[in-house]
Design an enzyme around this catalytic site. Structure first.
Site, PDB file in Angstrom:
ATOM      1  N   CYS A  85       5.660 -18.757  48.632  1.00 33.97           N
ATOM      2  CA  CYS A  85       5.122 -18.776  49.997  1.00 33.97           C
ATOM      3  C   CYS A  85       3.926 -19.724  50.062  1.00 33.97           C
ATOM      4  O   CYS A  85       3.774 -20.501  51.011  1.00 33.97           O
ATOM      5  CB  CYS A  85       4.692 -17.386  50.426  1.00 33.97           C
ATOM      6  SG  CYS A  85       5.939 -16.092  50.290  1.00 33.97           S
ATOM      7  N   CYS A 104      12.200 -16.403  56.148  1.00 37.71           N
ATOM      8  CA  CYS A 104      11.645 -17.451  55.282  1.00 37.71           C
ATOM      9  C   CYS A 104      12.244 -17.361  53.879  1.00 37.71           C
ATOM     10  O   CYS A 104      12.585 -18.386  53.276  1.00 37.71           O
ATOM     11  CB  CYS A 104      10.124 -17.340  55.209  1.00 37.71           C
ATOM     12  SG  CYS A 104       9.270 -18.083  56.606  1.00 37.71           S
ATOM     13  N   CYS A 155       8.781   9.648  65.106  1.00 38.66           N
ATOM     14  CA  CYS A 155       8.677  10.128  66.486  1.00 38.66           C
ATOM     15  C   CYS A 155      10.047  10.503  67.032  1.00 38.66           C
ATOM     16  O   CYS A 155      10.204  11.522  67.713  1.00 38.66           O
ATOM     17  CB  CYS A 155       8.031   9.063  67.367  1.00 38.66           C
ATOM     18  SG  CYS A 155       6.235   8.950  67.194  1.00 38.66           S
TER      19      CYS A 155
END
Length: 217
Positions: A32, A70, A178
């Site tokens: 990266c 990526c 949730c």
């Protein structure tokens, strides 16, 4: 704990993410860092703009999906699994670079349908309890439910460390919790419905500063 990096357990993932950022383990022969340079400068403010529109996909993607895109398209590396330690570490490391930056989600004509979709999910009653996100997080924020404070559901700390989890987790993990709480069928990690909901929550929290990696009960 959140205010002191030495006491914040989530910083262990951030440190691991820093190592992954610089490590060259992909078939393309680049890390990266080889493309993006020093994350402290190149990635500052990036997390505050996600989910963001991806022209190739024709829809918004969240930060985890961008990392995996990526990897797949630039590094010739396999995508990382949702909630895997590696993906959480990289996401937390990138989010850390935006700490203190206000959320700023640009909405144009391309993004508006997905923002509207996220708003619809937020306001839709669902599950066996027939509840919507808005009924808790708009109508009753500041009150308590089973001893826990009801928040306004701002996503500015994710991925974050929850004491309940004893580990780091993404906002989609929290959303799935949730859904389980209202006894509704939760979408899969990475589902379009979840990304649109993330988009709406981020837009709703625009102007609030990023706290990644946050600590919550």
């Amino acid at each position: 704990m959140q205010d002191d990096d030495a006491a914040n357990p989530a910083m262990l993932w951030v440190l691991e993410g820093e190592g992954l950022w610089a490590r060259n383990t992909c078939a393309a022969g680049r890390s990266c860092q080889d493309c993006h340079g020093d994350a402290r400068s190149s990635m500052k403010g990036v997390a505050a703009r996600y989910p963001a529109f991806d022209a190739a996909r024709g829809r918004p993607v969240n930060l985890e999906q961008r990392i995996n895109a990526c990897r797949s398209e630039r590094q010739n590396a396999p995508a990382l699994a949702y909630e895997s330690r590696e993906l959480l570490a990289l996401t937390a490391y990138l989010g850390r670079q935006s700490r203190g930056v206000p959320i700023d989600i640009p909405i144009d004509e391309r993004m508006k349908p997905f923002l509207d979709g996220g708003r619809e999910t937020f306001n839709r009653r669902q599950g066996q309890l027939n509840l919507s996100c808005a009924q808790c997080h708009d109508d009753h924020w500041g009150k308590r439910l089973a001893g826990n404070a009801i928040t306004q559901a701002h996503p500015n700390g994710y991925p974050l460390y929850r004491l309940e989890w004893q580990g780091l987790g993404s906002i989609q993990r929290r959303l799935r919790n949730c859904f389980a709480g209202i006894r509704a069928q939760a979408p899969e990690f990475g589902a379009a419905e979840f990304v649109d909901l993330e988009l709406f929550l981020a837009w709703r929290a625009r102007g609030i500063k990023i706290e990644t990696p946050a600590v919550r009960p």
